[in-house]
Design an enzyme around this catalytic site. Structure first.
Site, PDB file in Angstrom:
ATOM      1  N   HIS A 293       0.983  -1.232  -0.035  1.00  0.00           N
ATOM      2  CA  HIS A 293       0.145  -0.052  -0.078  1.00  0.00           C
ATOM      3  C   HIS A 293       1.021   1.339  -0.197  1.00  0.00           C
ATOM      4  CE1 HIS A 293      -3.148   2.766   1.302  1.00  0.00           C
ATOM      5  NE2 HIS A 293      -2.173   3.344   2.093  1.00  0.00           N
TER       6      HIS A 293
ATOM      7  N   HIS B 244       1.677   5.019  -2.808  1.00  0.00           N
ATOM      8  CA  HIS B 244       1.670   6.199  -2.478  1.00  0.00           C
ATOM      9  C   HIS B 244       3.029   6.831  -2.946  1.00  0.00           C
ATOM     10  CE1 HIS B 244      -1.437   6.828   0.303  1.00  0.00           C
ATOM     11  NE2 HIS B 244      -1.276   5.856   0.901  1.00  0.00           N
TER      12      HIS B 244
ATOM     13  N   GLU C  79      -5.288   9.572   0.150  1.00  0.00           N
ATOM     14  CA  GLU C  79      -5.613   8.355   0.263  1.00  0.00           C
ATOM     15  C   GLU C  79      -6.711   7.964  -0.797  1.00  0.00           C
ATOM     16  OE1 GLU C  79      -4.368   5.729   1.642  1.00  0.00           O
ATOM     17  OE2 GLU C  79      -3.204   6.437   3.325  1.00  0.00           O
TER      18      GLU C  79
ATOM     19  N   SER D   7      -3.983   1.168  -4.566  1.00  0.00           N
ATOM     20  CA  SER D   7      -3.349  -0.278  -4.247  1.00  0.00           C
ATOM     21  C   SER D   7      -4.530  -1.305  -3.875  1.00  0.00           C
ATOM     22  CB  SER D   7      -2.430   0.181  -2.741  1.00  0.00           C
ATOM     23  OG  SER D   7      -3.387   0.605  -1.969  1.00  0.00           O
TER      24      SER D   7
END
Length: 229
Positions: free
Chosen positions: A118, A123, A163, A182
Site C-alpha cells: 500500500h 503512495h 488516500e 493499491s
C-alpha cells in the site's frame, strides 16, 4: 496489529522471505493489470520513474534514491501504526512513513492497516510529482501545529486526497489516491461504479465529511488539477 515490523540492517536493507517476495509479486501483477486507464497519467509516470521490481519487495533506499532526485523526499520505514505526532513530523521533513511488513495471503484483497505494498506502490509514485509532494509536506507542517480537534479534520483532508483522491481527466475521472490505487476492488469501483457520489473537490466540504475505513467509499472528491493541491 498482528503484523510485526521488520527493521533495516546497518546498510538500510530489510530482509524479506521468499514467500513475502511472492506476495508482493502477486499483488504487483494483479494491480498492474487493472490500473491502466484508471489511474492518472502522473501516477503512471511516477511508477515508471521508480521502476519498482515486479518479483520482490523493493528496498526503501532504492525508492528514496529516486524520490530525492525528483522532489527531495525519501521513505522512512516504520512499524505498522505510528502516532499522529510522529506521522506529521516525518511528513514535515519530507519523509514518507512506510510500514515495513507485507500482508499475508489471507488478506490479499483487503487489509485494514497499511502494509508496504500500500505504502510503496500506492503512495510513492505520486511523491515524484512536485505539486503533490509540496502538498504533503505542507500537510505535515500544518499537522504539527494543529490541536487534537483540528487533527480530526486534517485526517479527513488526507483521506479524501492522498488516500482516496480522484482527478478529472478529459475522458472521465482518474485515481491519484494511494488507498484506491493499491486496492484492486476499489480501483474499479471508484472509477466505474455509478453508486458513489463524486464531488468537485472543495477543502471545506472535505473537512466536513466523515469517512469509514472498513467499506468502499460512498463519496469521492475530484480535483480539477493536481496543481490545485
Amino acid at each position: 496489529s498482528k503484523y510485526e515490523a521488520k527493521a533495516p540492517d546497518q546498510n538500510g536493507i530489510i530482509a524479506y522471505t521468499d514467500e513475502e517476495d511472492a506476495v508482493w509479486a502477486d499483488l504487483y501483477k494483479r494491480q498492474m493489470e487493472i490500473i491502466p486507464g484508471r489511474v492518472c497519467a502522473e501516477f503512471l509516470q511516477g511508477l515508471e520513474a521508480l521502476d519498482l521490481p515486479a518479483a520482490r519487495i523493493p528496498q526503501p533506499n532504492d525508492v528514496s534514491d529516486v524520490l530525492r532526485e525528483k522532489t527531495g523526499w525519501e521513505v522512512a520505514p516504520v512499524p505498522a501504526l505510528i502516532n499522529f505526532d510522529r506521522f506529521f513530523k516525518l511528513l514535515s521533513e519530507k519523509k514518507f512513513p512506510a510500514a515495513s511488513f507485507i500482508r499475508t495471503r489471507d488478506e490479499m484483497s483487503y487489509l485494514q492497516e497499511p502494509d508496504i505494498f500500500h505504502e510503496i506502490f500506492g503512495h510513492t509514485a505520486m511523491l515524484t510529482h512536485q505539486a503533490f509532494a509540496d502538498f504533503t509536506e505542507a500537510y505535515g507542517k500544518a499537522g504539527l501545529n494543529a490541536s487534537k480537534r483540528e487533527r480530526v479534520f486534517l485526517a479527513r483532508l488526507y483521506w479524501f486526497t492522498v488516500e482516496f483522491g480522484l482527478l478529472r481527466a478529459n475522458d472521465g475521472v482518474r485515481i491519484y489516491g494511494g488507498g484506491i490505487a493499491s486496492s484492486p476492488g476499489e480501483t474499479i469501483y471508484a472509477t466505474e461504479n455509478p453508486e458513489p457520489i463524486r464531488r468537485p473537490f472543495d477543502p471545506v466540504d472535505a473537512l466536513r465529511t466523515p469517512y469509514r475505513i472498513d467499506i468502499y467509499q460512498t463519496a469521492y472528491f475530484v480535483l480539477a488539477s493536481l496543481n490545485d493541491l
